[in-house]
Enzyme design. Structure first.
Site, PDB file in Angstrom:
ATOM      1  N   VAL A 182     -26.132   0.137   2.745  1.00 38.35           N
ATOM      2  CA  VAL A 182     -26.045   0.083   1.281  1.00 38.35           C
ATOM      3  C   VAL A 182     -24.641  -0.274   0.803  1.00 38.35           C
ATOM      4  O   VAL A 182     -24.332  -0.155  -0.377  1.00 38.35           O
ATOM      5  CB  VAL A 182     -26.539   1.393   0.617  1.00 38.35           C
ATOM      6  CG1 VAL A 182     -28.036   1.521   0.745  1.00 38.35           C
ATOM      7  CG2 VAL A 182     -25.850   2.598   1.176  1.00 38.35           C
ATOM      8  N   ILE A 192     -20.583  -0.233   0.135  1.00 38.79           N
ATOM      9  CA  ILE A 192     -19.649   0.824  -0.272  1.00 38.79           C
ATOM     10  C   ILE A 192     -20.157   1.422  -1.578  1.00 38.79           C
ATOM     11  O   ILE A 192     -19.974   0.867  -2.654  1.00 38.79           O
ATOM     12  CB  ILE A 192     -18.213   0.285  -0.397  1.00 38.79           C
ATOM     13  CG1 ILE A 192     -17.736  -0.196   0.976  1.00 38.79           C
ATOM     14  CG2 ILE A 192     -17.283   1.374  -0.935  1.00 38.79           C
ATOM     15  CD1 ILE A 192     -16.327  -0.723   1.023  1.00 38.79           C
ATOM     16  N   HIS A 193     -20.837   2.547  -1.437  1.00 39.51           N
ATOM     17  CA  HIS A 193     -21.390   3.275  -2.576  1.00 39.51           C
ATOM     18  C   HIS A 193     -20.565   4.542  -2.787  1.00 39.51           C
ATOM     19  O   HIS A 193     -19.463   4.661  -2.243  1.00 39.51           O
ATOM     20  CB  HIS A 193     -22.878   3.570  -2.345  1.00 39.51           C
ATOM     21  CG  HIS A 193     -23.150   4.245  -1.032  1.00 39.51           C
ATOM     22  ND1 HIS A 193     -23.191   5.608  -0.890  1.00 39.51           N
ATOM     23  CD2 HIS A 193     -23.351   3.731   0.211  1.00 39.51           C
ATOM     24  CE1 HIS A 193     -23.433   5.914   0.380  1.00 39.51           C
ATOM     25  NE2 HIS A 193     -23.529   4.789   1.069  1.00 39.51           N
ATOM     26  N   ALA A 194     -21.062   5.482  -3.547  1.00 41.52           N
ATOM     27  CA  ALA A 194     -20.277   6.659  -3.948  1.00 41.52           C
ATOM     28  C   ALA A 194     -19.723   7.467  -2.773  1.00 41.52           C
ATOM     29  O   ALA A 194     -18.548   7.831  -2.775  1.00 41.52           O
ATOM     30  CB  ALA A 194     -21.116   7.563  -4.846  1.00 41.52           C
ATOM     31  N   ALA A 254     -17.028   5.542  -0.798  1.00 43.07           N
ATOM     32  CA  ALA A 254     -15.904   5.301  -1.716  1.00 43.07           C
ATOM     33  C   ALA A 254     -15.070   6.569  -1.870  1.00 43.07           C
ATOM     34  O   ALA A 254     -13.838   6.522  -1.878  1.00 43.07           O
ATOM     35  CB  ALA A 254     -16.411   4.825  -3.074  1.00 43.07           C
TER      36      ALA A 254
END
Length: 88
Positions: A12, A14-16, A19
């Site tokens: 997916v 670089i998501h939450a 990050a």
């Protein structure tokens, strides 16, 4: 200034979660740290929001740049945390 190029493996991108992990590690260093998206947009690695706004996806080739007194140590640490969490 030093830089490395890596390929994002996380399905997916670089998501939450990644990050947050990346920014947390980056904030340990004095150097200015930037992530450059495939389209050439730069973001401050020390900012979760900035990282997420770059829209980095799986298989994107990204560049991580560091400039400052601890640039080499910072780059090595960022790369290590990305590998540890299987982002790259």
């Amino acid at each position: 200034m030093k830089k490395i190029q890596v390929v994002v493996k996380d399905p997916v991108g670089i998501h939450a979660r990644p990050a947050s992990i990346i920014a947390g590690e980056a904030n340990k260093f004095k150097s200015e740290l930037k992530l450059v998206s495939p389209s050439g947009v730069e973001g401050n690695i020390k900012s979760i929001i900035n990282l997420m706004s770059l829209g980095i996806k799986q298989n994107d080739h990204i560049t991580i740049k560091a400039e400052g007194t601890d640039e080499e140590e910072a780059l090595n640490a960022i790369k290590a945390v990305l590998e540890k969490h299987q982002v790259i």
